[in-house]
Write a protein that holds these residues in place. Structure first.
Motif, PDB file in Angstrom:
ATOM      1  N   SER A   1      59.411  63.239  46.433  1.00  0.00           N
ATOM      2  CA  SER A   1      59.896  62.388  46.432  1.00  0.00           C
ATOM      3  C   SER A   1      58.921  61.323  47.226  1.00  0.00           C
ATOM      4  O   SER A   1      57.629  61.007  47.107  1.00  0.00           O
ATOM      5  CB  SER A   1      60.028  63.169  48.433  1.00  0.00           C
TER       6      SER A   1
ATOM      7  N   ASP B   1      59.311  58.446  49.195  1.00  0.00           N
ATOM      8  CA  ASP B   1      59.535  58.335  50.418  1.00  0.00           C
ATOM      9  C   ASP B   1      57.870  57.998  51.639  1.00  0.00           C
ATOM     10  O   ASP B   1      57.917  59.605  51.860  1.00  0.00           O
ATOM     11  CB  ASP B   1      60.860  58.128  51.025  1.00  0.00           C
TER      12      ASP B   1
ATOM     13  N   ARG C   1      66.950  59.844  43.335  1.00  0.00           N
ATOM     14  CA  ARG C   1      66.035  60.033  44.547  1.00  0.00           C
ATOM     15  C   ARG C   1      67.228  60.597  45.469  1.00  0.00           C
ATOM     16  O   ARG C   1      68.519  59.915  45.781  1.00  0.00           O
ATOM     17  CB  ARG C   1      66.268  58.566  45.098  1.00  0.00           C
ATOM     18  N   GLY C   2      66.638  61.479  47.000  1.00  0.00           N
ATOM     19  CA  GLY C   2      67.459  61.376  48.023  1.00  0.00           C
ATOM     20  C   GLY C   2      67.717  62.730  47.530  1.00  0.00           C
ATOM     21  O   GLY C   2      68.346  64.191  48.490  1.00  0.00           O
TER      22      GLY C   2
ATOM     23  N   ASP D   1      70.921  54.058  52.522  1.00  0.00           N
ATOM     24  CA  ASP D   1      71.548  53.135  50.792  1.00  0.00           C
ATOM     25  C   ASP D   1      72.525  53.470  50.077  1.00  0.00           C
ATOM     26  O   ASP D   1      72.109  54.935  50.652  1.00  0.00           O
ATOM     27  CB  ASP D   1      69.897  52.705  50.118  1.00  0.00           C
TER      28      ASP D   1
ATOM     29  N   VAL E   1      71.348  56.622  47.603  1.00  0.00           N
ATOM     30  CA  VAL E   1      70.241  57.479  48.582  1.00  0.00           C
ATOM     31  C   VAL E   1      71.191  58.816  49.041  1.00  0.00           C
ATOM     32  O   VAL E   1      70.611  60.168  49.290  1.00  0.00           O
ATOM     33  CB  VAL E   1      69.464  56.812  49.223  1.00  0.00           C
TER      34      VAL E   1
END
Length: 226
Positions: free
Chosen positions: A75, A77, A137-138, A190, A193
Protein backbone atom coordinates in the motif's frame (compact mmCIF):
# COMPACT_ATOMS: atom_id res chain seq x y z
CA UNK A 1 -20.52 -17.75 0.13
CA UNK A 2 -24.01 -16.37 0.33
CA UNK A 3 -23.23 -13.51 -2.07
CA UNK A 4 -26.00 -11.63 -0.24
CA UNK A 5 -24.05 -8.38 -0.33
CA UNK A 6 -24.34 -6.28 -3.48
CA UNK A 7 -21.68 -7.09 -6.04
CA UNK A 8 -20.58 -3.50 -6.57
CA UNK A 9 -21.83 0.06 -6.16
CA UNK A 10 -19.49 2.85 -7.16
CA UNK A 11 -18.62 5.42 -4.53
CA UNK A 12 -19.81 3.53 -1.47
CA UNK A 13 -17.02 1.04 -0.76
CA UNK A 14 -17.27 1.35 3.04
CA UNK A 15 -20.93 0.34 2.96
CA UNK A 16 -20.12 -2.51 0.59
CA UNK A 17 -17.41 -3.80 2.94
CA UNK A 18 -19.75 -3.65 5.90
CA UNK A 19 -22.46 -5.50 3.96
CA UNK A 20 -19.99 -8.14 2.79
CA UNK A 21 -18.81 -8.93 6.30
CA UNK A 22 -22.38 -9.05 7.62
CA UNK A 23 -23.57 -11.38 4.85
CA UNK A 24 -20.52 -13.55 4.16
CA UNK A 25 -18.38 -13.22 7.28
CA UNK A 26 -17.73 -15.49 10.22
CA UNK A 27 -20.63 -14.16 12.32
CA UNK A 28 -23.10 -15.45 9.72
CA UNK A 29 -21.70 -19.00 9.67
CA UNK A 30 -23.58 -21.67 11.58
CA UNK A 31 -20.40 -23.28 12.94
CA UNK A 32 -19.17 -20.06 14.50
CA UNK A 33 -22.62 -19.38 15.93
CA UNK A 34 -22.52 -22.76 17.68
CA UNK A 35 -19.43 -21.71 19.63
CA UNK A 36 -21.42 -19.91 22.26
CA UNK A 37 -25.03 -19.24 21.32
CA UNK A 38 -26.61 -22.69 21.46
CA UNK A 39 -29.91 -22.80 23.34
CA UNK A 40 -29.43 -26.40 24.45
CA UNK A 41 -26.23 -28.13 25.40
CA UNK A 42 -26.23 -30.47 22.40
CA UNK A 43 -25.94 -27.53 20.00
CA UNK A 44 -22.78 -26.16 21.62
CA UNK A 45 -19.32 -26.98 20.33
CA UNK A 46 -17.31 -29.38 22.48
CA UNK A 47 -13.84 -28.56 23.76
CA UNK A 48 -12.53 -30.92 21.07
CA UNK A 49 -14.37 -28.92 18.40
CA UNK A 50 -12.93 -25.70 19.79
CA UNK A 51 -9.42 -27.21 19.89
CA UNK A 52 -9.94 -28.13 16.24
CA UNK A 53 -10.93 -24.54 15.43
CA UNK A 54 -7.95 -23.04 17.27
CA UNK A 55 -5.51 -25.41 15.57
CA UNK A 56 -6.74 -24.68 12.06
CA UNK A 57 -6.95 -20.95 12.72
CA UNK A 58 -3.33 -21.18 13.80
CA UNK A 59 -2.48 -22.87 10.49
CA UNK A 60 -4.32 -20.17 8.57
CA UNK A 61 -3.28 -17.02 10.44
CA UNK A 62 -0.61 -18.00 12.96
CA UNK A 63 2.47 -17.32 10.83
CA UNK A 64 4.34 -14.07 10.19
CA UNK A 65 4.18 -12.28 7.81
CA UNK A 66 0.42 -12.34 7.52
CA UNK A 67 -2.26 -10.58 5.52
CA UNK A 68 -1.82 -7.18 7.16
CA UNK A 69 1.99 -7.35 7.04
CA UNK A 70 1.90 -8.10 3.32
CA UNK A 71 -0.65 -5.34 2.71
CA UNK A 72 1.65 -2.85 4.44
CA UNK A 73 4.34 -3.55 1.84
CA UNK A 74 1.87 -3.14 -1.03
CA UNK A 75 0.00 0.00 0.00
CA UNK A 76 1.23 3.45 -0.99
CA UNK A 77 -1.83 5.24 0.41
CA UNK A 78 -0.87 7.73 3.12
CA UNK A 79 -4.42 7.52 4.45
CA UNK A 80 -3.85 3.85 5.31
CA UNK A 81 -0.38 4.14 6.87
CA UNK A 82 -1.33 4.65 10.52
CA UNK A 83 -4.11 2.06 10.27
CA UNK A 84 -1.68 -0.52 8.86
CA UNK A 85 0.87 0.12 11.62
CA UNK A 86 -1.77 -0.19 14.33
CA UNK A 87 -3.36 -3.26 12.73
CA UNK A 88 -0.04 -5.05 12.17
CA UNK A 89 1.06 -4.50 15.78
CA UNK A 90 -2.31 -5.66 17.10
CA UNK A 91 -2.39 -8.75 14.92
CA UNK A 92 1.05 -9.76 16.17
CA UNK A 93 -0.59 -10.02 19.61
CA UNK A 94 -3.46 -11.98 18.05
CA UNK A 95 -1.00 -14.50 16.59
CA UNK A 96 0.48 -15.06 20.03
CA UNK A 97 -3.02 -15.48 21.44
CA UNK A 98 -3.98 -18.05 18.78
CA UNK A 99 -0.90 -20.09 19.71
CA UNK A 100 -1.66 -19.81 23.43
CA UNK A 101 -5.24 -20.98 22.94
CA UNK A 102 -4.19 -23.80 20.61
CA UNK A 103 -1.77 -25.18 23.20
CA UNK A 104 -4.21 -24.80 26.10
CA UNK A 105 -7.16 -26.37 24.26
CA UNK A 106 -5.23 -29.58 23.75
CA UNK A 107 -4.63 -31.92 20.84
CA UNK A 108 -6.70 -31.90 17.68
CA UNK A 109 -9.40 -34.58 17.94
CA UNK A 110 -8.83 -37.67 15.83
CA UNK A 111 -10.76 -37.25 12.59
CA UNK A 112 -10.72 -39.24 9.36
CA UNK A 113 -8.96 -37.43 6.53
CA UNK A 114 -6.69 -35.37 8.80
CA UNK A 115 -3.85 -35.09 6.28
CA UNK A 116 -6.21 -33.94 3.53
CA UNK A 117 -7.67 -31.29 5.84
CA UNK A 118 -4.25 -29.89 6.68
CA UNK A 119 -3.38 -29.78 2.99
CA UNK A 120 -6.62 -27.92 2.25
CA UNK A 121 -5.92 -25.27 4.90
CA UNK A 122 -2.32 -24.91 3.71
CA UNK A 123 -3.73 -24.19 0.25
CA UNK A 124 -6.06 -21.62 1.80
CA UNK A 125 -3.10 -19.99 3.50
CA UNK A 126 -1.25 -19.85 0.19
CA UNK A 127 -4.29 -18.28 -1.52
CA UNK A 128 -4.51 -15.62 1.21
CA UNK A 129 -0.79 -14.89 0.93
CA UNK A 130 -1.08 -14.40 -2.83
CA UNK A 131 -4.11 -12.17 -2.36
CA UNK A 132 -2.33 -10.00 0.20
CA UNK A 133 0.70 -9.66 -2.07
CA UNK A 134 -1.28 -8.57 -5.11
CA UNK A 135 0.13 -5.59 -6.99
CA UNK A 136 -3.39 -4.50 -7.98
CA UNK A 137 -3.96 -1.31 -6.03
CA UNK A 138 -6.61 -1.84 -3.35
CA UNK A 139 -6.67 -5.64 -3.43
CA UNK A 140 -4.32 -6.28 -0.51
CA UNK A 141 -5.96 -3.51 1.51
CA UNK A 142 -9.39 -5.02 0.83
CA UNK A 143 -8.18 -8.34 2.24
CA UNK A 144 -6.58 -6.67 5.26
CA UNK A 145 -9.64 -4.58 6.07
CA UNK A 146 -11.95 -7.59 5.69
CA UNK A 147 -9.70 -9.56 8.05
CA UNK A 148 -9.88 -6.84 10.70
CA UNK A 149 -13.65 -6.41 10.30
CA UNK A 150 -14.28 -10.17 10.43
CA UNK A 151 -11.81 -10.87 13.23
CA UNK A 152 -14.21 -9.80 15.99
CA UNK A 153 -16.40 -12.81 15.18
CA UNK A 154 -13.38 -15.09 14.76
CA UNK A 155 -12.10 -13.84 18.10
CA UNK A 156 -15.40 -14.81 19.72
CA UNK A 157 -14.74 -18.45 18.82
CA UNK A 158 -11.17 -18.21 20.12
CA UNK A 159 -12.35 -16.56 23.35
CA UNK A 160 -14.87 -19.33 23.96
CA UNK A 161 -12.10 -21.88 23.38
CA UNK A 162 -9.83 -19.97 25.78
CA UNK A 163 -12.45 -19.84 28.53
CA UNK A 164 -13.25 -23.54 28.13
CA UNK A 165 -9.51 -24.29 28.39
CA UNK A 166 -9.09 -22.13 31.51
CA UNK A 167 -7.48 -19.05 29.93
CA UNK A 168 -8.68 -15.51 30.49
CA UNK A 169 -8.98 -13.79 27.08
CA UNK A 170 -7.07 -10.54 26.69
CA UNK A 171 -8.42 -7.45 24.96
CA UNK A 172 -8.27 -7.28 21.18
CA UNK A 173 -6.56 -4.04 20.08
CA UNK A 174 -7.22 -4.20 16.36
CA UNK A 175 -8.62 -1.00 14.82
CA UNK A 176 -12.35 -0.76 15.39
CA UNK A 177 -15.07 -0.98 12.77
CA UNK A 178 -15.59 2.77 12.37
CA UNK A 179 -11.87 3.49 11.96
CA UNK A 180 -11.47 0.70 9.41
CA UNK A 181 -14.45 1.88 7.36
CA UNK A 182 -13.09 5.44 7.46
CA UNK A 183 -9.85 4.13 5.92
CA UNK A 184 -11.85 2.36 3.21
CA UNK A 185 -13.57 5.66 2.36
CA UNK A 186 -10.26 7.51 2.37
CA UNK A 187 -8.45 5.18 -0.04
CA UNK A 188 -11.50 4.41 -2.17
CA UNK A 189 -13.59 6.55 -4.47
CA UNK A 190 -11.88 5.47 -7.66
CA UNK A 191 -13.84 2.87 -9.62
CA UNK A 192 -10.89 0.55 -10.21
CA UNK A 193 -9.58 0.78 -6.66
CA UNK A 194 -13.05 0.17 -5.23
CA UNK A 195 -13.43 -2.94 -7.36
CA UNK A 196 -10.04 -4.20 -6.18
CA UNK A 197 -10.88 -3.53 -2.52
CA UNK A 198 -14.12 -5.43 -2.90
CA UNK A 199 -12.38 -8.32 -4.66
CA UNK A 200 -9.75 -8.63 -1.93
CA UNK A 201 -12.41 -8.53 0.78
CA UNK A 202 -14.62 -11.12 -0.89
CA UNK A 203 -11.74 -13.52 -1.40
CA UNK A 204 -10.56 -13.21 2.21
CA UNK A 205 -14.06 -13.85 3.52
CA UNK A 206 -14.39 -16.78 1.13
CA UNK A 207 -11.31 -18.40 2.70
CA UNK A 208 -12.72 -17.87 6.19
CA UNK A 209 -16.02 -19.45 5.22
CA UNK A 210 -14.13 -22.32 3.63
CA UNK A 211 -12.38 -22.92 6.94
CA UNK A 212 -15.64 -22.94 8.90
CA UNK A 213 -17.17 -25.30 6.32
CA UNK A 214 -14.18 -27.62 6.79
CA UNK A 215 -14.46 -27.52 10.58
CA UNK A 216 -18.19 -28.24 10.39
CA UNK A 217 -17.54 -31.22 8.13
CA UNK A 218 -14.87 -32.54 10.51
CA UNK A 219 -17.26 -32.24 13.46
CA UNK A 220 -19.91 -34.16 11.51
CA UNK A 221 -17.40 -36.91 10.71
CA UNK A 222 -16.49 -37.27 14.39
CA UNK A 223 -20.18 -37.45 15.32
CA UNK A 224 -20.71 -40.28 12.85
CA UNK A 225 -17.60 -42.03 14.14
CA UNK A 226 -19.25 -42.01 17.55
Amino acid sequence: MSEAAPRYQFGDIARILEALVAADGTAAHSYALRAGTGVVRDTLLSLGDLADAAYYLCLLHGRHPGVIDHAATRSADNAARNWLIEAADAFAAERAYITQVTVAAGPVPSTAGQADCETAVSQQRHAIDMLAQSDRRGCAMGAAMALVLDWRAVRHVLDIAALRAGIEPHACTLPDRATTLDVARAIGGDDGVDRAIQFGARQLLNQHRGLWDLLAARADVRTRQG
